[in-house]
Design a protein around this motif. Structure first.
Motif, PDB file in Angstrom:
ATOM      1  N   GLU A 183     -58.639  65.902  70.711  1.00  0.00           N
ATOM      2  CA  GLU A 183     -59.972  65.314  70.833  1.00  0.00           C
ATOM      3  C   GLU A 183     -60.170  64.307  69.699  1.00  0.00           C
ATOM      4  OE1 GLU A 183     -63.043  68.239  70.936  1.00  0.00           O
ATOM      5  OE2 GLU A 183     -62.130  69.372  72.574  1.00  0.00           O
ATOM      6  N   LYS A 184     -60.652  63.149  70.044  1.00  0.00           N
ATOM      7  CA  LYS A 184     -60.897  62.127  69.035  1.00  0.00           C
ATOM      8  C   LYS A 184     -61.958  62.583  68.030  1.00  0.00           C
ATOM      9  CE  LYS A 184     -59.947  58.122  72.013  1.00  0.00           C
ATOM     10  NZ  LYS A 184     -60.552  56.958  72.700  1.00  0.00           N
ATOM     11  N   LEU A 186     -65.357  62.141  66.013  1.00  0.00           N
ATOM     12  CA  LEU A 186     -66.662  61.604  66.410  1.00  0.00           C
ATOM     13  C   LEU A 186     -67.439  61.199  65.164  1.00  0.00           C
ATOM     14  CD1 LEU A 186     -69.176  62.931  69.015  1.00  0.00           C
ATOM     15  CD2 LEU A 186     -69.932  62.587  66.679  1.00  0.00           C
ATOM     16  N   ASN A 208     -74.771  59.746  72.495  1.00  0.00           N
ATOM     17  CA  ASN A 208     -73.582  59.976  73.307  1.00  0.00           C
ATOM     18  C   ASN A 208     -73.675  59.431  74.727  1.00  0.00           C
ATOM     19  OD1 ASN A 208     -75.419  61.821  74.296  1.00  0.00           O
ATOM     20  ND2 ASN A 208     -74.146  63.625  73.982  1.00  0.00           N
ATOM     21  N   SER A 251     -70.431  58.400  75.985  1.00  0.00           N
ATOM     22  CA  SER A 251     -69.890  57.539  74.938  1.00  0.00           C
ATOM     23  C   SER A 251     -68.379  57.660  74.775  1.00  0.00           C
ATOM     24  CB  SER A 251     -70.559  57.857  73.597  1.00  0.00           C
ATOM     25  OG  SER A 251     -71.865  57.344  73.554  1.00  0.00           O
ATOM     26  N   LYS A 252     -67.825  58.816  75.102  1.00  0.00           N
ATOM     27  CA  LYS A 252     -66.381  58.980  74.974  1.00  0.00           C
ATOM     28  C   LYS A 252     -65.620  58.004  75.864  1.00  0.00           C
ATOM     29  CE  LYS A 252     -65.839  62.716  78.393  1.00  0.00           C
ATOM     30  NZ  LYS A 252     -64.856  62.037  79.257  1.00  0.00           N
ATOM     31  N   SER A 302     -54.220  60.004  71.857  1.00  0.00           N
ATOM     32  CA  SER A 302     -55.646  60.069  72.189  1.00  0.00           C
ATOM     33  C   SER A 302     -56.257  58.753  72.650  1.00  0.00           C
ATOM     34  CB  SER A 302     -56.436  60.600  70.984  1.00  0.00           C
ATOM     35  OG  SER A 302     -56.180  59.836  69.827  1.00  0.00           O
ATOM     36  N   ASP A 324     -72.126  55.064  68.000  1.00  0.00           N
ATOM     37  CA  ASP A 324     -71.288  56.232  68.264  1.00  0.00           C
ATOM     38  C   ASP A 324     -69.839  55.761  68.356  1.00  0.00           C
ATOM     39  OD1 ASP A 324     -69.667  57.994  70.126  1.00  0.00           O
ATOM     40  OD2 ASP A 324     -71.469  59.215  70.075  1.00  0.00           O
ATOM     41  N   ARG A 326     -65.741  56.954  68.724  1.00  0.00           N
ATOM     42  CA  ARG A 326     -64.760  57.986  69.039  1.00  0.00           C
ATOM     43  C   ARG A 326     -63.428  57.486  68.469  1.00  0.00           C
ATOM     44  NH1 ARG A 326     -67.734  62.032  72.074  1.00  0.00           N
ATOM     45  NH2 ARG A 326     -69.820  61.160  71.772  1.00  0.00           N
ATOM     46  N   SER A 359     -61.258  65.118  64.099  1.00  0.00           N
ATOM     47  CA  SER A 359     -60.524  65.229  65.360  1.00  0.00           C
ATOM     48  C   SER A 359     -59.871  66.608  65.497  1.00  0.00           C
ATOM     49  CB  SER A 359     -59.452  64.139  65.439  1.00  0.00           C
ATOM     50  OG  SER A 359     -58.522  64.293  64.375  1.00  0.00           O
ATOM     51  N   GLY A 390     -61.859  61.622  74.387  1.00  0.00           N
ATOM     52  CA  GLY A 390     -62.794  61.108  73.403  1.00  0.00           C
ATOM     53  C   GLY A 390     -64.007  61.996  73.265  1.00  0.00           C
ATOM     54  N   ALA A 392     -66.190  65.479  72.544  1.00  0.00           N
ATOM     55  CA  ALA A 392     -66.179  66.467  71.464  1.00  0.00           C
ATOM     56  C   ALA A 392     -66.639  67.794  72.024  1.00  0.00           C
ATOM     57  CB  ALA A 392     -67.105  66.021  70.329  1.00  0.00           C
TER      58      ALA A 392
END
Length: 445
Positions: A183-184, A186, A208, A251-252, A302, A324, A326, A359, A390, A392
């Motif tokens: 997971e990236k 944040l 987000n 947002s991811k 990622s 935001d 990522r 991350s 991306g 969380a």
């Protein structure tokens, strides 16, 4: 898929989802007697009452930050991390049914939280309950941890980790199948600068979510409209009011959406003068990967960095850009922030960090991932590789924890959107998958 373990509990599961969805557990920042609002406490109490009725031992934090339900015995602790808070419904007119009255139609259950995260949480709960009722003996303790601030700042998990036992491993039913191993990072921050005597903008959406609308009202609306026409950006005009139209997305996945704020700012270029607008136009524009600001940032594990201009507020007192990010797992957050600050300096903007989550990366060859992946592949025949995201999830709040489902790859993403829903077949399949996963991880054979 054959429902060997869970078929008898499908109806109970759906009825419980309906009850949980009926509580509008949206953050109330003005709450005084509870951390996040009375409705969130109600949702937590309901979840724990449900668990207790199913034979789980329960605990609720005295201040109302979190709760958990546990079953089984042994020294090792397996965590299943869920959250009960939901995002606001947005424009209720866009919903075809009441967001807080779960409705089944076309083989799907509709309502806020059905996909994120009440539906998957209940499915996981009844999966473990089915194992208990089938007479299986747990050689590890399985603990459902119910969070209440996941959609905002994860404050409850900070309290949980300060007070409670550390889990040995676990999973989160709050993402996609087959499994998320990376997971990236944040990062959410504000770029704060001077106010304006002439310009007044207030676009204060969620960090987000890529904004789908942005509004300017002033005597220069005709000039803004001309700019938008030249740019080919969709907008609506009503006298002195201009509204740009974007495409909302989490947002991811900011680079897959259309940001209405950055489009409006482009339309304001040369019409209204302000350093916040100039910064966005020069360094961000319509590029959600922010290549002009950072250069190309990404990795094979990622993917690319994304940057979502989620908020823009300019008034008499100050200007405030809410961003935001990522961040790919191999990128250096501190270096990125230094680059950002250097770019901001020429515009007199000040960096203020709002939230940061490091991350997550669990090696694919780990026992946890190999077990979960084999369960998914054995039961679905889908040999897809584990994925990075991306997004969380609570998985990054604990060691040796990953996001495992619950959304099937062929099911549309509807969380954070109007008419959020989850197909009943998706719910029933993930019940069976979760039951088998827990059987392999926490049952004495």
């Amino acid at each position: 898929m054959e429902y060997k373990l869970t078929e008898s509990y499908q109806d109970q599961c759906i009825e419980t989802i309906k009850r949980w969805v009926s509580v509008p557990s949206i953050l109330d920042e003005e709450a005084v007697s509870t951390p996040f609002g009375n409705d969130i406490v109600r949702a937590l109490e309901l979840a724990l009452e449900t668990c207790e009725s199913l034979g789980f031992k329960t605990f609720m934090d005295p201040e109302g930050y979190y709760g958990y339900a546990e079953i089984g015995e042994g020294e090792e602790l397996m965590a299943i991390l869920c959250h009960l808070d939901v995002v606001p419904v947005g424009d209720k007119a866009k919903w075809d049914s009441d967001p807080f009255v779960a409705e089944i139609r076309d083989g799907k259950i509709y309502g806020r939280g059905t996909q994120d995260d009440k539906g998957p949480s209940v499915a996981a709960l009844y999966a473990v309950y089915a194992l208990k009722e089938s007479g299986y003996k747990f050689n590890k303790r399985v603990r459902f941890i119910f969070g209440t601030d996941e959609e905002t700042l994860w404050r409850e998990m900070n309290v949980y980790n300060e007070n409670e036992e550390k889990a040995n491993f676990g999973f989160v039913p709050d993402a996609d199948f087959p499994l998320t191993y990376a997971e990236k990072g944040l990062l959410q921050c504000y770029l704060v600068g001077p106010g304006s005597q002439e310009l007044n903008l207030k676009m204060d959406g969620a960090f987000n979510i890529v904004p789908e609308e942005a509004t300017y009202e002033g005597d220069k609306a005709d000039q803004v409209a001309k700019n938008l026409e030249v740019l080919g950006f969709e907008y609506q005009k009503d006298d002195h009011k201009i509204k740009t139209i974007g495409k909302s997305i989490h947002s991811k996945d900011a680079d897959q959406g259309t940001n209405a704020i950055t489009r409006l700012v482009a339309g304001l270029n040369g019409v209204e003068d302000h350093v916040a607008l100039d910064f966005i136009n020069k360094y961000v524009g319509q590029d959600a990967n922010a290549n002009n600001l950072f250069g190309k940032i990404g990795d094979d594990m990622s993917g690319n960095l994304t940057m979502n201009i989620a908020k823009l507020i300019i008034n008499f007192e100050e200007s405030r850009i809410g961003v935001d990010f990522r961040i790919p797992v191999t990128a250096d957050k501190d270096k990125l922030v230094d680059t950002l600050k250097n770019a901001m300096a020429e515009y007199g903007l000040e960096y203020k960090e709002h939230d940061y989550l490091a991350s997550l990366y669990v090696p694919v060859e780990s026992e946890l991932i190999q077990t979960l992946l084999s369960v998914y592949r054995d039961m679905t025949g889908d040999m897809s590789e584990p994925i990075s995201s991306g997004g969380a999830t609570f998985a990054r709040t604990m060691d040796n924890c990953v996001a495992f489902g619950a959304r099937r790859p062929d099911v549309p993403v509807t969380y954070h959107e109007a008419n959020e829903n989850m197909p009943l077949t998706n719910i029933f399949e993930c019940m069976e998958i979760y039951a088998e996963a827990v059987r392999r991880l926490a049952i004495e054979e």
